[in-house]
Motif scaffolding. Structure first.
Motif, short mmCIF file in Angstrom:
data_model
loop_
_atom_site.label_atom_id
_atom_site.label_comp_id
_atom_site.label_asym_id
_atom_site.label_seq_id
_atom_site.Cartn_x
_atom_site.Cartn_y
_atom_site.Cartn_z
N UNK A 216 -16.99 11.41 1.96
CA UNK A 216 -18.00 12.20 1.25
C UNK A 216 -18.60 13.23 2.19
N UNK A 217 -18.87 14.43 1.65
CA UNK A 217 -19.39 15.51 2.50
C UNK A 217 -20.64 16.10 1.87
N UNK A 218 -21.63 16.32 2.71
CA UNK A 218 -22.81 17.07 2.26
C UNK A 218 -23.24 18.00 3.38
N UNK A 219 -23.55 19.24 3.02
CA UNK A 219 -24.06 20.17 4.02
C UNK A 219 -25.06 21.08 3.37
N UNK A 220 -25.77 21.86 4.19
CA UNK A 220 -26.69 22.84 3.60
C UNK A 220 -26.13 24.24 3.81
N UNK A 221 -25.68 24.84 2.74
CA UNK A 221 -25.06 26.16 2.80
C UNK A 221 -23.57 26.04 2.54
N UNK A 222 -23.05 26.88 1.64
CA UNK A 222 -21.64 26.78 1.24
C UNK A 222 -20.70 26.99 2.42
N UNK A 223 -21.03 27.94 3.30
CA UNK A 223 -20.16 28.23 4.44
C UNK A 223 -20.07 27.04 5.36
N UNK A 224 -21.22 26.41 5.62
CA UNK A 224 -21.24 25.24 6.50
C UNK A 224 -20.43 24.10 5.88
N UNK A 225 -20.56 23.92 4.57
CA UNK A 225 -19.83 22.84 3.92
C UNK A 225 -18.32 23.09 4.03
N UNK A 226 -17.92 24.33 3.84
CA UNK A 226 -16.49 24.63 3.93
C UNK A 226 -15.96 24.39 5.33
N UNK A 227 -16.74 24.79 6.36
CA UNK A 227 -16.23 24.51 7.71
C UNK A 227 -16.26 23.02 7.99
N UNK A 228 -17.18 22.29 7.36
CA UNK A 228 -17.20 20.83 7.53
C UNK A 228 -15.91 20.21 6.99
N UNK A 229 -15.47 20.72 5.82
CA UNK A 229 -14.21 20.22 5.26
C UNK A 229 -13.07 20.44 6.25
N UNK A 230 -13.06 21.62 6.86
CA UNK A 230 -12.01 21.94 7.83
C UNK A 230 -12.05 21.02 9.04
N UNK A 231 -13.25 20.80 9.56
CA UNK A 231 -13.38 19.99 10.78
C UNK A 231 -12.98 18.54 10.50
N UNK A 232 -13.34 18.04 9.33
CA UNK A 232 -12.96 16.67 8.96
C UNK A 232 -11.44 16.58 8.83
#
Ligand code: GDP
Ligand code: MN
Length: 390
Positions: free
Chosen positions: A252-268
């Protein structure tokens, strides 16, 4: 947002495209009543968001009441490529002399709308594009000028439409372009666009996708979403005004800001994990909002571990930490003991992590960098996966 055939046809009719009148029904009795009212022969059509219904037995002609009943019984509940038929569209059957193809879409590479037309209709357009590309006209439209009737005549002529229906095809193309433009569609496709023995040009099928982000401009279209086929968590998120997209993984992923969430998906993904969702919590640190987000993420049974990736800017990390603590105390991590990794960085991050540590929340692990957080959450998910199958 993809529309069912009959919903697409409603939009076609709104812009003057010729379609057969009909009725959408959900039971055999209603199907028979509709067929009797419309008059035979009728065509009984499965309403599912997938092409090739005809080949799968989801489109049948009925000459009388007993055939209408027989087809309705067979098609309702039918599984077409994983889509269960719950709605039927009954319309008066058309006589077909010729089947053409027409569509309007956005060519992202050319950054222009594109009209496609082919006299090879009724078969999948990918097949036409592959086997006889010369039979497929692709015409780019100047977005500021729109599609003129002259251009449409040229498309029909180049495509090889029968001489006596060039005008009719051109009218259909202009109307289809208007559907695409005025309804904020991303795709408007007719396959087949038929010519009747009386030489009338008519849309026998409709495939329309609307731009969900422009839906607020179309109150008339807001009821069209096919909530039956929508992911239930995505639907709930939409109702709550949360940006949530379901994905296939287990983190599960949660972030603040669409850009940050997208980079979180990449890093995971880089750390060897598979994200279970995209969720943008936006700004703010409100405990209620955090709780809502956690509940959405945990509503997905596949989730084995959760990563919170928060970058404190205007929203300070200590405020976010307080929100998280309040939320976790209320939820108890959903009672499922799902591990959470929380990465706090940015304004007041040290204080934020301190607050989290002092709160001594079970199953909550703090991290400082994105890579560290990603590696931690992937390891925790893997450990749980192994435990679950053991
Ligand atoms: P799809 O298979 O999901 O693309 O469904 P369509 O609505 O395109 O229907 C498939 C095929 O069924 C068409 O290409 C036609 O050949 C046939 N069909 C559909 N409606 C009628 C109709 O009113 N009359 C006749 N004669 N054939 C129809
Ligand atoms: Mn079709």
């Amino acid at each position: 947002m993809d529309l069912l055939e009959y919903q697409g046809k409603q939009l076609f009719a709104r812009h003057g495209l010729e379609v057969s009148a009909g009725k959408a029904v959900t039971t055999v009795e209603d199907a028979v009543a509709a067929a009797n009212e419309i008059g035979y022969p009728v065509v009984v059509k499965a309403q599912v968001l997938v092409g090739g219904r005809g080949k799968a037995g989801g489109v049948k002609l009925a000459a009388d009441e007993s055939e209408a009943r027989e087809h309705a019984e067979k098609i309702l509940g039918l599984d077409i490529k994983g889509h269960i038929v719950r709605t039927l569209w009954i319309e008066h059957a058309s006589d077909i002399a010729t089947e053409y193809y027409a569509s309007v879409l956005l060519d992202r590479q050319a950054k222009q709308p594109m009209v496609m037309f082919s006299v090879e209709g009724g078969i999948e357009i990918e097949q036409v594009a592959e086997e006889s590309p010369d039979k497929l006209v692709r015409h780019h439209v100047d977005a500021l000028k729109g599609l003129s009737r002259e251009e449409a005549v040229e498309i029909a002529t180049t495509g090889g439409a029968d001489a006596d229906v060039i005008g009719g095809v051109a009218d259909a193309l202009v109307a289809l372009y208007e559907v695409w433009l005025k309804e904020d569609a991303t795709l408007a496709e007719i396959n087949p666009l038929i010519v009747t023995p009386e030489r009338q040009v008519k849309a026998l099928d409709a495939k329309v996708s609307l731009d969900g982000n422009a839906l607020y401009r179309h109150p008339d279209n807001q009821g069209l979403s096919d909530s039956e086929n929508e992911d239930p968590i995505e639907r709930r998120a939409k109702e709550q005004g949360v940006q949530y997209v379901a994905l296939d993984g287990d983190i599960g992923i949660l972030g603040n800001g669409a850009g940050l969430v997208m980079s979180t998906l990449d890093v995971v993904a880089q750390a060897g994990g598979e994200p279970a969702n995209f969720l943008d919590a936006g700004g703010g640190s409100d405990a209620g909002k955090v709780k809502q987000a956690v509940e959405l993420i945990l509503a997905n049974d596949k989730v084995k571990a959760v990563l919170f990736n928060i970058f404190g800017g205007i929203t300070r990390c200590d405020e976010v930490a307080k929100g998280l603590i309040a939320a976790f105390e209320e939820i108890g991590a959903g009672g499922k003991a799902i591990p959470f990794v929380v990465r706090l960085d940015g304004t007041n991050d040290v204080q934020g992590r301190e607050l989290l540590q002092q709160a001594q929340l079970p199953n909550v692990h703090a991290a400082r960098t994105m890579n560290e957080a990603a590696e931690k959450v992937v390891a925790l998910a893997a450990a749980r996966g192994a435990g679950a199958t053991a």
